[in-house]
Structures are given as structure tokens and as C-alpha cells.
Scaffold this motif. Structure first.
Motif, PDB file in Angstrom:
ATOM      1  N   LEU A 144      41.376  35.562  38.740  1.00 29.10           N
ATOM      2  CA  LEU A 144      41.226  36.825  38.287  1.00 29.10           C
ATOM      3  C   LEU A 144      39.961  37.370  39.553  1.00 29.10           C
ATOM      4  CD1 LEU A 144      40.800  36.762  34.791  1.00 29.10           C
ATOM      5  CD2 LEU A 144      42.413  38.204  35.660  1.00 29.10           C
ATOM      6  N   ARG A 173      36.639  43.461  43.279  1.00 29.92           N
ATOM      7  CA  ARG A 173      36.946  45.006  43.482  1.00 29.92           C
ATOM      8  C   ARG A 173      36.452  46.053  42.415  1.00 29.92           C
ATOM      9  NH1 ARG A 173      42.923  45.544  46.298  1.00 29.92           N
ATOM     10  NH2 ARG A 173      41.907  47.526  47.004  1.00 29.92           N
ATOM     11  N   GLN A 174      36.146  45.514  41.411  1.00 24.74           N
ATOM     12  CA  GLN A 174      35.802  46.383  40.415  1.00 24.74           C
ATOM     13  C   GLN A 174      34.140  46.786  40.280  1.00 24.74           C
ATOM     14  OE1 GLN A 174      36.910  44.707  36.502  1.00 24.74           O
ATOM     15  NE2 GLN A 174      38.929  44.730  36.968  1.00 24.74           N
ATOM     16  N   PRO A 188      39.455  38.018  42.996  1.00 28.91           N
ATOM     17  CA  PRO A 188      39.767  39.002  43.905  1.00 28.91           C
ATOM     18  C   PRO A 188      39.886  40.541  43.263  1.00 28.91           C
ATOM     19  CG  PRO A 188      41.428  37.253  44.482  1.00 28.91           C
ATOM     20  CD  PRO A 188      40.661  36.774  43.132  1.00 28.91           C
ATOM     21  N   THR A 189      40.277  40.487  41.926  1.00 33.39           N
ATOM     22  CA  THR A 189      40.625  41.648  41.265  1.00 33.39           C
ATOM     23  C   THR A 189      39.032  42.159  40.799  1.00 33.39           C
ATOM     24  OG1 THR A 189      43.029  41.320  40.676  1.00 33.39           O
ATOM     25  CG2 THR A 189      41.714  42.952  39.314  1.00 33.39           C
ATOM     26  N   LEU A 190      38.376  41.184  40.257  1.00 30.80           N
ATOM     27  CA  LEU A 190      37.062  41.553  39.559  1.00 30.80           C
ATOM     28  C   LEU A 190      36.035  41.741  40.572  1.00 30.80           C
ATOM     29  CD1 LEU A 190      36.793  38.565  36.853  1.00 30.80           C
ATOM     30  CD2 LEU A 190      37.688  41.133  36.462  1.00 30.80           C
TER      31      LEU A 190
END
Length: 228
Positions: A106, A112-113, A108-110
Motif C-alpha cells: 500500500l 500519493r494521498q 506507494p498509494t498512501l
């Protein structure tokens, strides 16, 4: 053939098998965690010590267990140890269902948040073994936004290395995870999100979320996403 009634989330489990060490509430394999059925297969020879150390000899056993899960009706596969991420690529290539073996996927996605330079605290079973290659972050600027803390040396850490671990002392685990997080927040006051690597930590995630008022993600988050 997999039917709607048997569409399960498959879990690669550690030794000893759950029948030897019953899974308590909050553990990944406890049925109260999810709204869908779970099945598990123990990865032969996979103990907390050699999985966290990254024993390459476990790869074939991981693949074999994953294939057994698919044969039993698993439509997605996760695991009961975040350090199984070392075998993510091999397992994903060996089966025809989605594979997500660690909450570290998770990251890389987090990142970007969050606005830069806000940071993510990664709380792990053993920070000495949560190495750079497991994070999936190549950009040094993005890597600088990840702060890693562990509970190595704690009672939970020692107990997990036993042939038959005793029941988890949830209060002690919460104290150790909270202390590790406090040290990270002292060093990195711009932490804005928490990712729990260890699959044992969902037991204390609600308490961490309540005390910090920060978003907290763990393996159960990833399991729900992957099953969906």
C-alpha cells in the motif's frame, strides 16, 4: 470449479498451523475480521524467524500453498506475515488470482494521498529486517517520507519466535506498538498516516487510531481491497 458460495480469501499461514495455535480476535485469520469466508494453508517450514529474515528456500513452499488455496476456492490470496512480500512476485506469477501478501504494497498509494513533506510511519515486527527492498519506493525524496519503527526485542517479538507461541498479551502489544510510534513521532513530527506491517498489529489498530486521530492501515485493509 469455484462457486459463489466458496469464493474465499486465501491466507498463506505461518507455522505452527492455526489448529495448534488458535487464532484470537483481531488476528488475520479470525472470522470476525471480514464479511467474506477465509481459508488458509500453512507454508511448510515458514516460521516467524526465517520469514522475517527472508529465507529464499521458502519460495517453493509459498507457491505450493497458494496453489492449494486456489484449488480450494480462493479468489484472492494474502498472508499472515508482512515479510512474505519477498515472495510476492513469485506467488503472483504462479496463480491466476490477485495476490497481495503484505500491507507494504500500500505504501506507494498512501504516499500519493498525502501532501509533501507529510510522512507515513511504518510500524513493523522487526525494523532491522524491514529493509529498503521491501518498500517498493525508488525515489529518494519519496523514501525520505517513510519513517520505520519496530518492536524487536519485545515480549511479542520473543514469543513469536517460539515453536508454540503463547496467547498474545494484547495490552502488552499495544504498549510496545504505541511506544515505537511515540519514538517515531518525536523524531518525525510531520507523520500524518500510519501503516502497520505486522499482521499481528490489527489487534491494536483501533486503539492506535483512537489515540492518534490519524489514519491507520494494515493487512486487513489490503485484504478487503484485494477481495473486492
Amino acid at each position: 470449479m469455484t462457486t459463489q458460495a466458496t469464493r474465499s480469501l486465501g491466507i498463506l499461514g505461518l507455522e505452527p498451523a492455526p489448529l495448534v495455535t488458535p487464532e484470537p480476535p483481531g488476528a488475520v485469520l479470525h472470522p470476525s475480521n471480514f464479511e467474506f469466508p477465509l481459508i488458509s494453508e500453512t507454508v511448510a517450514g515458514a516460521w516467524a524467524e526465517n520469514v522475517s529474515r527472508g529465507d529464499p528456500a521458502l519460495e517453493a513452499a509459498c507457491i505450493a500453498a497458494a496453489r492449494r488455496l486456489v484449488e480450494r476456492g480462493a479468489v484472492a490470496i494474502s498472508s499472515d506475515c508482512g515479510f512474505f512480500i519477498r515472495h510476492q512476485a513469485a506467488v503472483a506469477a504462479a496463480v491466476n488470482v490477485p495476490v497481495a501478501l503484505s500491507s507494504l504494497l500500500l505504501l506507494p498509494t498512501l504516499l500519493r494521498q498525502l501532501p509533501s513533506p507529510a510522512k507515513i510511519a511504518v510500524l513493523t515486527f522487526d525494523s532491522t529486517r524491514c529493509t529498503e527492498d521491501l518498500l517498493g519506493i525508488d525515489d529518494p525524496v519519496e523514501r525520505s517520507r517513510i519513517a520505520i519503527g519496530g518492536i524487536e526485542g519485545s515480549n511479542y517479538w520473543h514469543d513469536s519466535h517460539q515453536p508454540t507461541p503463547p496467547p498474545v498479551d494484547v495490552d502488552a502489544l499495544k504498549k510496545d506498538v504505541t511506544a515505537s510510534l511515540a519514538r517515531l513521532r518525536d523524531a518525525h513530527p510531520d507523520i500524518a498516516m500510519i501503516l502497520l506491517e505486522c499482521t499481528g498489529f490489527p489487534r491494536v489498530a483501533p486503539a492506535i487510531r483512537h489515540s492518534t486521530k490519524l489514519p491507520v492501515y494494515d493487512i486487513t485493509t489490503l485484504c478487503r481491497m484485494t477481495y473486492a
